[in-house]
Design a protein around this motif. Sequence first.
Motif, PDB file in Angstrom:
ATOM      1  N   UNK A   1       0.842  -1.199   0.000  1.00 16.82           N
ATOM      2  CA  UNK A   1       0.000   0.000   0.000  1.00 16.82           C
ATOM      3  C   UNK A   1       0.879   1.252   0.000  1.00 16.82           C
ATOM      4  N   UNK A   2       0.538   2.184  -0.883  1.00 20.30           N
ATOM      5  CA  UNK A   2       1.258   3.453  -0.944  1.00 20.30           C
ATOM      6  C   UNK A   2       0.584   4.502  -0.063  1.00 20.30           C
ATOM      7  N   UNK A   3      -0.563   4.991  -0.516  1.00 18.96           N
ATOM      8  CA  UNK A   3      -1.293   6.038   0.191  1.00 18.96           C
ATOM      9  C   UNK A   3      -2.744   5.595   0.361  1.00 18.96           C
ATOM     10  N   UNK A   4      -3.414   6.181   1.356  1.00 13.43           N
ATOM     11  CA  UNK A   4      -4.778   5.777   1.695  1.00 13.43           C
ATOM     12  C   UNK A   4      -5.660   7.015   1.792  1.00 13.43           C
ATOM     13  N   UNK A   5      -6.836   6.937   1.199  1.00 12.73           N
ATOM     14  CA  UNK A   5      -7.857   7.972   1.373  1.00 12.73           C
ATOM     15  C   UNK A   5      -9.040   7.325   2.086  1.00 12.73           C
ATOM     16  N   UNK A   6      -9.423   7.899   3.218  1.00  9.60           N
ATOM     17  CA  UNK A   6     -10.530   7.376   4.025  1.00  9.60           C
ATOM     18  C   UNK A   6     -11.650   8.414   4.033  1.00  9.60           C
TER      19      UNK A   6
ATOM     20  N   UNK B   1       1.036   2.504  14.434  1.00  7.01           N
ATOM     21  CA  UNK B   1       1.844   1.641  13.565  1.00  7.01           C
ATOM     22  C   UNK B   1       1.573   1.883  12.086  1.00  7.01           C
ATOM     23  N   UNK B   2       0.602   2.730  11.785  1.00  3.70           N
ATOM     24  CA  UNK B   2       0.225   2.963  10.395  1.00  3.70           C
ATOM     25  C   UNK B   2       0.903   4.247   9.914  1.00  3.70           C
ATOM     26  N   UNK B   3       2.046   4.082   9.253  1.00  2.00           N
ATOM     27  CA  UNK B   3       2.879   5.223   8.867  1.00  2.00           C
ATOM     28  C   UNK B   3       2.644   5.688   7.439  1.00  2.00           C
ATOM     29  N   UNK B   4       1.699   5.106   6.734  1.00  2.00           N
ATOM     30  CA  UNK B   4       1.399   5.515   5.365  1.00  2.00           C
ATOM     31  C   UNK B   4       0.739   6.894   5.349  1.00  2.00           C
ATOM     32  N   UNK B   5       0.951   7.670   4.292  1.00  3.62           N
ATOM     33  CA  UNK B   5       0.200   8.920   4.158  1.00  3.62           C
ATOM     34  C   UNK B   5      -1.299   8.625   4.030  1.00  3.62           C
ATOM     35  N   UNK B   6      -2.082   9.295   4.844  1.00  2.00           N
ATOM     36  CA  UNK B   6      -3.533   9.088   4.862  1.00  2.00           C
ATOM     37  C   UNK B   6      -4.234  10.431   4.705  1.00  2.00           C
ATOM     38  N   UNK B   7      -5.237  10.456   3.849  1.00  8.42           N
ATOM     39  CA  UNK B   7      -6.141  11.594   3.789  1.00  8.42           C
ATOM     40  C   UNK B   7      -7.459  11.172   4.398  1.00  8.42           C
ATOM     41  N   UNK B   8      -7.852  11.840   5.481  1.00 10.26           N
ATOM     42  CA  UNK B   8      -9.190  11.661   6.055  1.00 10.26           C
ATOM     43  C   UNK B   8     -10.041  12.810   5.539  1.00 10.26           C
TER      44      UNK B   8
ATOM     45  N   UNK C   1      -5.839  12.771  13.937  1.00  6.89           N
ATOM     46  CA  UNK C   1      -4.964  13.065  15.068  1.00  6.89           C
ATOM     47  C   UNK C   1      -4.203  11.835  15.549  1.00  6.89           C
ATOM     48  N   UNK C   2      -4.786  10.645  15.354  1.00  6.54           N
ATOM     49  CA  UNK C   2      -4.167   9.419  15.883  1.00  6.54           C
ATOM     50  C   UNK C   2      -3.128   8.819  14.940  1.00  6.54           C
ATOM     51  N   UNK C   3      -3.150   9.199  13.672  1.00  7.25           N
ATOM     52  CA  UNK C   3      -2.256   8.599  12.686  1.00  7.25           C
ATOM     53  C   UNK C   3      -0.981   9.427  12.539  1.00  7.25           C
ATOM     54  N   UNK C   4       0.159   8.785  12.334  1.00  8.26           N
ATOM     55  CA  UNK C   4       1.431   9.514  12.263  1.00  8.26           C
ATOM     56  C   UNK C   4       1.566  10.448  11.074  1.00  8.26           C
ATOM     57  N   UNK C   5       0.932  10.124   9.939  1.00  6.61           N
ATOM     58  CA  UNK C   5       1.112  10.918   8.724  1.00  6.61           C
ATOM     59  C   UNK C   5      -0.231  11.096   8.022  1.00  6.61           C
ATOM     60  N   UNK C   6      -1.092  11.897   8.621  1.00  5.71           N
ATOM     61  CA  UNK C   6      -2.449  12.049   8.096  1.00  5.71           C
ATOM     62  C   UNK C   6      -2.801  13.508   7.889  1.00  5.71           C
TER      63      UNK C   6
ATOM     64  N   UNK D   1      -1.830  14.701  -5.951  1.00  3.18           N
ATOM     65  CA  UNK D   1      -0.749  15.377  -6.670  1.00  3.18           C
ATOM     66  C   UNK D   1       0.309  15.917  -5.722  1.00  3.18           C
ATOM     67  N   UNK D   2      -0.136  16.391  -4.558  1.00  3.64           N
ATOM     68  CA  UNK D   2       0.781  17.050  -3.627  1.00  3.64           C
ATOM     69  C   UNK D   2       1.462  16.102  -2.652  1.00  3.64           C
ATOM     70  N   UNK D   3       0.973  14.866  -2.554  1.00 12.51           N
ATOM     71  CA  UNK D   3       1.466  13.929  -1.547  1.00 12.51           C
ATOM     72  C   UNK D   3       2.369  12.896  -2.196  1.00 12.51           C
ATOM     73  N   UNK D   4       3.605  12.812  -1.738  1.00 17.09           N
ATOM     74  CA  UNK D   4       4.570  11.899  -2.326  1.00 17.09           C
ATOM     75  C   UNK D   4       4.269  10.453  -1.934  1.00 17.09           C
ATOM     76  N   UNK D   5       4.582   9.542  -2.840  1.00 12.95           N
ATOM     77  CA  UNK D   5       4.476   8.113  -2.544  1.00 12.95           C
ATOM     78  C   UNK D   5       5.624   7.733  -1.620  1.00 12.95           C
ATOM     79  N   UNK D   6       5.356   7.083  -0.485  1.00 14.88           N
ATOM     80  CA  UNK D   6       6.442   6.730   0.445  1.00 14.88           C
ATOM     81  C   UNK D   6       7.416   5.743  -0.157  1.00 14.88           C
TER      82      UNK D   6
END
Length: 267
Positions: free
Chosen positions: A105-110, A196-203, A222-227, A256-261
């Motif tokens: 998984x690269x990035x996640x949108x929730x 433990x979920x260090x992937x870029x996430x958009x909520x 607030x709970x995710x490291x990179x959201x 577009x603005x968020x880099x793939x980890x």
Amino acid sequence: MYVEISGLRDNDAPTLVLSAGLGGSGQFWLPQLAVLQKQFRVVQYDQRGTGRSQDTLPETYHLTDMAAELANALAEHDITHFDIMGHALGGLIGMQLALDYPQRVNRIVVINGWLSLHAHTRRCFQVRQDLLRHVGVEAFVRAQPLFLYPADWMAEHAERIEAEDALNLAHFQGTDNLLRRLQALMKADFRPLAASLHHPVLAICSQDDLLVPWHCSVALQAALPDASLLTLPRGGHAMSVTEADHFNNLLLNWLSDTATPRFSQAG
């Protein structure tokens, strides 16, 4: 499991997997397809036990099963690295995938998701269960739009709502399947796992969501490291449908603005 791939055909193209909510159908994403297909290899799928992925689900069905089923289905199509966007349940599947298969998984949108089930959302789900068990499938289906769409939007799209009711009734996933999927959804709790979920996430959420209070997305971010958090003032639980143009613009800007980890390219 039924999988449909569209958009860019190059195997090296960025891949975006779309995961629906409790309804489970890949058709939920029709308002996003035209814009996403220009930039991504787009994957839609019908979740197990729904739509074109007919099956009888086990009583002990769990969110980890949903994630594993999707991971296996993608691997069968040689899709090993991807972004994933999910609506409510679909967003939780995306987070579970990132925890269980972090290198894929690269990035996640929730969209209108949560860290753990809110008391208000639990009450809504209990009402829907009561309708299904004690009144019947038709009452359950006819009540569903009330939890998805703002009242004024429903009034303006009355014919569409009636057509959706007929379609959802004709293709209903079955009482046992729906209740088992709903129980799996209600039991999901990411509070012990969020760090433990260090992937870029958009909520991304809507402030007039009747089913999931918008501050659930605030707590998730607030709970995710990179959201990141984006909030729409209106649109209801299904604002990707009711406010499709605005939603699509916000989504594409974030992607577009968020880099793939870097770690997603290994393994």
